[in-house]
Design a protein around this motif. Sequence first.
Motif, mmCIF file in Angstrom:
data_model
loop_
_atom_site.group_PDB
_atom_site.id
_atom_site.type_symbol
_atom_site.label_atom_id
_atom_site.label_comp_id
_atom_site.label_asym_id
_atom_site.label_seq_id
_atom_site.Cartn_x
_atom_site.Cartn_y
_atom_site.Cartn_z
ATOM 1 N N GLU A 284 -7.184 -3.751 1.776
ATOM 2 C CA GLU A 284 -8.224 -2.788 1.416
ATOM 3 C C GLU A 284 -8.047 -1.484 2.172
ATOM 4 O O GLU A 284 -8.221 -0.399 1.609
ATOM 5 C CB GLU A 284 -9.617 -3.353 1.741
ATOM 6 C CG GLU A 284 -10.349 -3.968 0.609
ATOM 7 C CD GLU A 284 -10.295 -3.151 -0.648
ATOM 8 O OE1 GLU A 284 -10.836 -2.028 -0.698
ATOM 9 O OE2 GLU A 284 -9.711 -3.632 -1.617
ATOM 10 N N ILE A 285 -7.725 -1.581 3.449
ATOM 11 C CA ILE A 285 -7.506 -0.373 4.247
ATOM 12 C C ILE A 285 -6.330 0.413 3.680
ATOM 13 O O ILE A 285 -6.389 1.642 3.564
ATOM 14 C CB ILE A 285 -7.283 -0.734 5.731
ATOM 15 C CG1 ILE A 285 -8.600 -1.245 6.329
ATOM 16 C CG2 ILE A 285 -6.775 0.457 6.523
ATOM 17 C CD1 ILE A 285 -8.459 -1.845 7.701
ATOM 18 N N LEU A 286 -5.269 -0.295 3.318
ATOM 19 C CA LEU A 286 -4.123 0.386 2.715
ATOM 20 C C LEU A 286 -4.510 1.081 1.406
ATOM 21 O O LEU A 286 -4.056 2.184 1.132
ATOM 22 C CB LEU A 286 -2.988 -0.605 2.468
ATOM 23 C CG LEU A 286 -2.225 -1.067 3.703
ATOM 24 C CD1 LEU A 286 -1.141 -2.064 3.309
ATOM 25 C CD2 LEU A 286 -1.624 0.095 4.454
ATOM 26 N N LYS A 287 -5.363 0.434 0.618
ATOM 27 C CA LYS A 287 -5.805 1.054 -0.628
ATOM 28 C C LYS A 287 -6.599 2.326 -0.352
ATOM 29 O O LYS A 287 -6.434 3.332 -1.040
ATOM 30 C CB LYS A 287 -6.683 0.088 -1.426
ATOM 31 C CG LYS A 287 -5.922 -0.974 -2.157
ATOM 32 C CD LYS A 287 -6.887 -1.823 -2.952
ATOM 33 C CE LYS A 287 -6.203 -2.972 -3.630
ATOM 34 N NZ LYS A 287 -7.148 -3.822 -4.351
ATOM 35 N N GLN A 288 -7.464 2.276 0.680
ATOM 36 C CA GLN A 288 -8.261 3.455 1.019
ATOM 37 C C GLN A 288 -7.361 4.603 1.472
ATOM 38 O O GLN A 288 -7.576 5.751 1.095
ATOM 39 C CB GLN A 288 -9.275 3.108 2.116
ATOM 40 C CG GLN A 288 -10.341 2.119 1.686
ATOM 41 C CD GLN A 288 -11.193 2.654 0.565
ATOM 42 O OE1 GLN A 288 -11.478 3.834 0.491
ATOM 43 N NE2 GLN A 288 -11.606 1.774 -0.333
ATOM 44 N N VAL A 289 -6.357 4.296 2.279
ATOM 45 C CA VAL A 289 -5.413 5.327 2.724
ATOM 46 C C VAL A 289 -4.651 5.869 1.524
ATOM 47 O O VAL A 289 -4.453 7.086 1.404
ATOM 48 C CB VAL A 289 -4.450 4.757 3.791
ATOM 49 C CG1 VAL A 289 -3.307 5.703 4.070
ATOM 50 C CG2 VAL A 289 -5.202 4.432 5.062
ATOM 51 N N TYR A 290 -4.242 4.985 0.630
ATOM 52 C CA TYR A 290 -3.506 5.370 -0.568
ATOM 53 C C TYR A 290 -4.314 6.366 -1.395
ATOM 54 O O TYR A 290 -3.805 7.377 -1.858
ATOM 55 C CB TYR A 290 -3.186 4.107 -1.368
ATOM 56 C CG TYR A 290 -2.326 4.294 -2.582
ATOM 57 C CD1 TYR A 290 -0.951 4.387 -2.464
ATOM 58 C CD2 TYR A 290 -2.889 4.358 -3.849
ATOM 59 C CE1 TYR A 290 -0.147 4.536 -3.584
ATOM 60 C CE2 TYR A 290 -2.100 4.509 -4.971
ATOM 61 C CZ TYR A 290 -0.727 4.602 -4.830
ATOM 62 O OH TYR A 290 0.054 4.759 -5.942
ATOM 63 N N ARG A 291 -5.600 6.067 -1.559
ATOM 64 C CA ARG A 291 -6.464 6.952 -2.341
ATOM 65 C C ARG A 291 -6.760 8.245 -1.599
ATOM 66 O O ARG A 291 -6.775 9.322 -2.199
ATOM 67 C CB ARG A 291 -7.774 6.240 -2.680
ATOM 68 C CG ARG A 291 -7.600 5.142 -3.682
ATOM 69 C CD ARG A 291 -8.921 4.468 -4.002
ATOM 70 N NE ARG A 291 -8.705 3.293 -4.809
ATOM 71 C CZ ARG A 291 -9.318 2.151 -4.636
ATOM 72 N NH1 ARG A 291 -10.211 2.022 -3.674
ATOM 73 N NH2 ARG A 291 -9.059 1.131 -5.411
ATOM 74 N N ALA A 292 -7.038 8.155 -0.287
ATOM 75 C CA ALA A 292 -7.407 9.336 0.486
ATOM 76 C C ALA A 292 -6.245 10.330 0.578
ATOM 77 O O ALA A 292 -6.455 11.539 0.544
ATOM 78 C CB ALA A 292 -7.852 8.934 1.887
ATOM 79 N N GLU A 293 -5.037 9.835 0.681
ATOM 80 C CA GLU A 293 -3.868 10.707 0.788
ATOM 81 C C GLU A 293 -3.383 11.184 -0.580
ATOM 82 O O GLU A 293 -2.507 12.029 -0.656
ATOM 83 C CB GLU A 293 -2.731 9.974 1.503
ATOM 84 C CG GLU A 293 -3.016 9.673 2.949
ATOM 85 C CD GLU A 293 -3.147 10.927 3.791
ATOM 86 O OE1 GLU A 293 -2.409 11.902 3.546
ATOM 87 O OE2 GLU A 293 -3.992 10.932 4.693
ATOM 88 N N GLY A 294 -3.948 10.642 -1.638
ATOM 89 C CA GLY A 294 -3.547 11.045 -2.980
ATOM 90 C C GLY A 294 -2.151 10.568 -3.332
ATOM 91 O O GLY A 294 -1.422 11.243 -4.064
ATOM 92 N N LEU A 295 -1.785 9.421 -2.804
ATOM 93 C CA LEU A 295 -0.464 8.879 -3.079
ATOM 94 C C LEU A 295 -0.438 8.275 -4.479
ATOM 95 O O LEU A 295 -1.442 7.786 -4.979
ATOM 96 C CB LEU A 295 -0.119 7.807 -2.044
ATOM 97 C CG LEU A 295 -0.127 8.260 -0.594
ATOM 98 C CD1 LEU A 295 0.098 7.064 0.315
ATOM 99 C CD2 LEU A 295 0.928 9.313 -0.351
ATOM 100 N N SER A 296 0.724 8.328 -5.077
ATOM 101 C CA SER A 296 0.883 7.684 -6.375
ATOM 102 C C SER A 296 2.373 7.431 -6.604
ATOM 103 O O SER A 296 3.218 8.150 -6.074
ATOM 104 C CB SER A 296 0.327 8.559 -7.498
ATOM 105 O OG SER A 296 1.054 9.762 -7.569
ATOM 106 N N PRO A 297 2.681 6.416 -7.390
ATOM 107 C CA PRO A 297 4.092 6.167 -7.691
ATOM 108 C C PRO A 297 4.631 7.280 -8.582
ATOM 109 O O PRO A 297 3.862 7.987 -9.235
ATOM 110 C CB PRO A 297 4.066 4.823 -8.415
ATOM 111 C CG PRO A 297 2.686 4.672 -8.909
ATOM 112 C CD PRO A 297 1.802 5.436 -7.984
ATOM 113 N N PRO A 298 5.929 7.447 -8.614
ATOM 114 C CA PRO A 298 6.493 8.499 -9.478
ATOM 115 C C PRO A 298 6.102 8.265 -10.926
ATOM 116 O O PRO A 298 6.115 7.139 -11.414
ATOM 117 C CB PRO A 298 8.008 8.352 -9.295
ATOM 118 C CG PRO A 298 8.199 7.473 -8.119
ATOM 119 C CD PRO A 298 6.951 6.729 -7.879
#
Length: 181
Positions: A104-118
Amino acid sequence: MLRPSSFRPALRSRAVRSTRFASTGSNPQLEAAQKKAQDVFSSTQQTATKAFENAKKIAGPLGETAGKYLARATKSAGPLGERAGKLMGTYKEPVLYNFTVFREILKQVYRAEGLSPPSSIDVVRSAYRTMWTNATSKAFWQKTISSGEVARLGVYALEAYGIFKIGEMVGRRSIVGYKLD
């Protein structure tokens, strides 16, 4: 003169009376504190259960898949796997819970940083093309050296080399050399 055995029944009756008096007495403050403790415990347990269920829902297929693989691994390992599962005992649920919290923490970081796969293969190609042109460009290296960015690139290269070496050690299951028979 009194015999010591004559005192024993009297002493026993006092001990029994004092213990009985303390345990059978009705203390409203004690009862209220016990009730409050039970209420807090039950609400905490309900909150933890809800959090665990939410973590399972959010984990979605990944959580279910991890659970299935864990069950398959335990079954395929036979008695040894069952023993390992029993050795984990009560730690099994907290380990799985901590895994879901970490995810869950990783998901929150993923969303907060605006990360996305190519989004397409062209994005990947352009990223590698840019890296290759920078690596082969004399102007890029002159700018990097003059600005002091060489140290940062050196640290990145050292990290990549270290990760590669750790992967090698894991792959050959030995720190030094290969095991030859």
